[in-house]
Write an enzyme that holds these catalytic residues in place. Structure first.
Site, PDB file in Angstrom:
ATOM      1  N   GLY A   1     -76.835 -30.803  21.669  1.00 18.10           N
ATOM      2  CA  GLY A   1     -76.283 -30.375  20.383  1.00 18.10           C
ATOM      3  C   GLY A   1     -77.318 -29.763  19.463  1.00 18.10           C
ATOM      4  O   GLY A   1     -77.095 -29.657  18.253  1.00 18.10           O
TER       5      GLY A   1
ATOM      6  N   GLU B   1     -69.819 -30.710  16.188  1.00 17.56           N
ATOM      7  CA  GLU B   1     -70.439 -31.349  17.359  1.00 17.56           C
ATOM      8  C   GLU B   1     -71.525 -32.320  16.921  1.00 17.56           C
ATOM      9  O   GLU B   1     -71.602 -33.456  17.396  1.00 17.56           O
ATOM     10  CB  GLU B   1     -71.021 -30.280  18.277  1.00 17.56           C
ATOM     11  CG  GLU B   1     -71.753 -30.841  19.486  1.00 17.56           C
ATOM     12  CD  GLU B   1     -72.260 -29.756  20.413  1.00 17.56           C
ATOM     13  OE1 GLU B   1     -73.149 -30.062  21.236  1.00 17.56           O
ATOM     14  OE2 GLU B   1     -71.774 -28.607  20.330  1.00 17.56           O
TER      15      GLU B   1
END
Length: 797
Positions: A364, A243
């Site tokens: 994230g 990610e």
């Protein structure tokens, strides 16, 4: 920029994807931003084109390609100037789908992956909760097993694709009392009974739908469990690296686009009677941004290359995410500023870019969380193990990438470090006090072959690749004496480089053979009193008089200027010309009329630095280096190797300063605990460690390109700029962590701090480097020798 990662096939894919985005996405982005929604058919169109599931197995409809196709994908969607569009794509392909692929059962894979890859299913990832952001192990959403189902209760927030999507990879607590070991992953159908969503209004990312989800007694079949119960936290820790990594190529390209759009606007916008790209303050600002973006780009490719090789590196991914998203904020802010009031208008691109980047340092894993992770790894030596994946999942790799140093390189490094530890480090304090190096250290360097690493064997050199020279600069920087590194470098990397590059056979035999042995010491003399970096304005003249040149003038700040045996000097041989009237000439030290005065300096104490005067000095015409009046171009060409050397030296010195500081912090007690436990210091260390790693990979990539023959005036200038700036910052911060001891000469940081200050001055000041970068970017100046003129050869194969 030449790439060592992308093949012709990658570039063909890039062109196909760019054509699609230009036709199907970019013309519609404004409408999607206004509607706060992306139509579902765009996923289907992308699926039909084969753009989804690039690295997913063919058995589920994927293309089973190497990770650099995903890098291309993220770079190209980064051009769209819509963070909302970017995140909707990334969430499906890189943030939710991979958990099913890597850890899910075959049943789950067959049920969901074909639809994700075809664009028929839109997925999301549900981690964050109203009371738990990055602290995933303390989530409150519970999934209690009841027969052949889990009963899920709780809520999630800030979930992309959660309003209009089809499924949610959801982080739940299957054992509420077990902490991280009680976390599991479930696939929950978006339309399941008891699932509700409230659409959130956001500052940016308008084209994406973002929701707060509620789960009220939602029944989820036990076969929707991903992997093993209680392993979800470990799956997340692995998955978050992908990610974070996919953020980076898109962010880098979005920064490049912002700079490109700003350059275009600056060339068109006039103020005070001229284009605003003529104002130096704006030129330097955009040059600085471009240099920082270029360094991050190289670092991102390095991290992507490791991932492509299935190397799991939590620290580097966290560093890259931290640095890239923070730089993206800086670039967006500065580029909006270039647009002035128009930057604040929604009709211009920077308003949206400015809004959209703000979440980069939050999503994230926030910047603060990234620093926590990095600090744990750098200070506490914590390692994050890779979770076991489904044995059937073996991603394809391209086998490409950067392995900068071979075993032979590292054996050389060890030998060199042993030599420096024995012959140099024990004597450095004495040489610093003496203000010069003893001549016998040059002899010892020569005996070991260190002075001729990249020079031809015909003159006693080793003819090795340029990476050996890079290692030499790295290791000399760890001695903690800028003066030592400068004195050795001025001889072999300045004076002898010019003789090797432009000298004739007689000159090479006369100066290279004893120079490589350390029997003859050279220096390079360009700078003049009040001349500085303005090479074309030098005033030292060399007037032809029969078989001699008669030289008059002076040079200053010359390393080895007092103790050297000869001087490679830049002189004016055509007084009516500017840069086209400069030549290079070798002046023996003992020539009548040459006089040197030793200068006192803030740092670099182990080197002698002199001001040299030339009073009617007669030098034979055969001492001319290369062609007459071509000296300026020779200097420009060799500035590349000099600036790369200074850049890698600055990086290594920064690393060494950090190592010394970490050791001190582990020993120093304050307020009843070691100072490496104080979070403010830990985060400061983490930030520096990340920036050092980024710069190191940038310079390594440039050395690779330099070895391969790339023309790097701009990039070498960028590297020297950002690396010496960081060295200044690191030594300042590290001295601060030593407290009062940092100010004492008995401790290493005082010398480090003094010595680092010259990095932004020597070899072209930071201001001059910004000037060069701006001229190349804005004016198209390439700093190349005129056509037909033989260029100096690259030092090293």
């Amino acid at each position: 920029m030449q790439s060592y990662h992308f093949t012709e096939e990658h570039e063909l894919f890039r062109q196909s994807l760019r054509t699609f985005l230009d036709k199907e996405v970019i013309p519609n982005i404004d409408q999607w931003e206004e509607e706060r929604q992306i139509p579902r058919d765009i996923w289907k169109k992308m699926g039909q084109m084969g753009f989804l599931g690039l690295s997913y197995p063919e058995k589920y409809g994927g293309a089973e390609l190497d990770f650099f196709y995903d890098v291309v994908f993220n770079e190209e969607i980064g051009r769209v100037n819509s963070g909302g569009f970017i995140i909707t794509q990334q969430v499906v392909q890189y943030m939710s789908g991979p958990y099913i692929l890597k850890y899910g059962s075959e049943t789950l894979k067959q049920k969901y992956l074909p639809g994700i890859i075809s664009g028929d299913l839109i997925s999301s990832i549900g981690i964050t909760e109203p009371g738990a952001g990055s602290d995933a192990q303390n989530i409150q959403t519970k999934a209690i097993k009841n027969g052949d189902h889990y009963i899920v209760n709780g809520s999630k927030t800030f979930i992309t694709n959660a309003v209009y999507g089809d499924l949610i990879v959801t982080v739940v607590k299957t054992n509420p009392e077990a902490g991280a070991a009680g976390v599991s992953l479930l696939v929950i159908d978006r339309n399941a009974e008891g699932v509700s969503a409230r659409k959130l209004k956001k500052l940016g990312w308008h084209a994406s739908d973002t929701a707060e989800l509620s789960f009220d007694n939602v029944k989820v079949p036990i076969e929707n469990l991903i992997g093993e119960e209680g392993h979800g936290f470990y799956y997340l820790m692995n998955g978050l690296q992908l990610e974070r990594l996919c953020f980076i190529p898109a962010s880098v390209v979005s920064m490049e686009m912002a700079i490109a759009k700003s350059l275009q606007y600056m060339s068109e916008r006039e103020a005070f009677g001229r284009s605003i790209n003529r104002f130096q303050v704006l030129r330097h600002r955009i040059a600085q941004l471009a240099a920082e973006v270029e360094s991050v780009k190289a670092f991102s490719y390095h991290c992507c290359d490791l991932y492509n090789k299935q190397i799991y590196d939590v620290k580097l991914c966290s560093m890259a995410k931290l640095i890239t998203t923070e730089l993206q904020e800086k670039v967006a802010t500065q580029c909006l500023q270039f647009f002035g009031g128009y930057g604040f208008m929604e009709e211009y691109p920077m308003a949206r870019a400015y809004r959209d980047v703000r979440v980069g340092t939050i999503g994230g894993g926030s910047s603060e969380i990234m620093r926590e992770i990095i600090a744990k790894m750098v200070i506490d030596d914590i390692n994050y193990a890779k979770a076991k994946t489904d044995d059937s999942y073996q991603p394809k790799t391209s086998g490409k990438g950067n392995s900068y140093f071979t075993t032979d390189h590292e054996l050389f490094r060890k030998s060199l470090r042993d030599f420096l530890n024995k012959e140099v480090k024990p004597n450095i304090d004495q040489w610093e006090a003496d203000g010069e190096l003893p001549r016998d250290i040059y002899n010892k360097f020569g005996e070991m072959g260190y002075l001729g690493l990249a020079l031809p064997k015909a003159y006693g050199g080793l003819d090795l690749d340029v990476k050996y020279s890079a290692i030499l600069h790295e290791e000399m920087a760890r001695v903690n004496s800028g003066g030592f590194a400068a004195a050795i470098g001025a001889h072999f990397y300045l004076a002898m480089t010019h003789i090797n590059g432009e000298g004739n056979e007689a000159q090479k035999k006369k100066y290279l053979i004893p120079g490589i042995k350390g029997e003859l010491i050279g220096c390079m003399a360009v700078t003049e009193p009040f001349g500085g970096s303005d090479v074309k304005a030098i005033r030292t003249t060399a007037i032809r008089d029969g078989k001699h040149y008669v030289i008059n003038g002076s040079k200053t700040f010359i390393t080895n200027g007092v103790s050297s045996d000869y001087i490679v000097a830049a002189v004016k041989t055509d007084l009516d010309a500017d840069s086209n009237g400069i030549s290079m000439i070798i002046i023996p030290r003992d020539t009548p009329g040459v006089r040197a005065t030793k200068l006192r300096k803030l740092g670099w104490h182990a080197s002698d630095t002199g001001e040299i005067a030339f009073d009617n000095v007669k030098v034979p015409v055969e001492n001319l280096l290369g062609q007459e009046n071509m000296g300026f171009f020779y200097i420009m060409q060799h500035f590349v190797s000099e600036r790369l050397a200074m850049a890698i030296g600055a990086v290594s010195a920064s690393q060494y300063a950090l190592e010394v500081t970490l050791q001190y912090m582990n020993e120093r007690m304050a307020f009843g605990k070691r100072i490496n436990r104080f979070q403010v210091l830990r985060h400061r260390i983490a930030q520096m460690a990340a920036e050092i790693e980024k710069n190191q990979q940038f310079v390594y990539s440039l050395y690779q390109r330099y070895q391969d023959g790339d023309y790097l005036v701009k990039e070498a200038s960028m590297a020297k700029l950002v690396c010496t700036q960081l060295s200044d910052k690191v030594t300042f911060e590290c001295l601060q962590m030593f407290g009062g001891y940092g100010y004492m000469e008995d401790y290493p940081l005082a010398r480090m701090w003094r010595d680092s200050r010259l990095g932004q001055i020597g070899g072209g000041t930071s201001e001059i480097l910004c000037e060069i970068i701006a001229k190349i970017m804005i004016d198209g100046n390439q700093y190349k020798a005129p056509k037909g003129v033989e260029e100096g050869e690259v030092v090293g194969k």
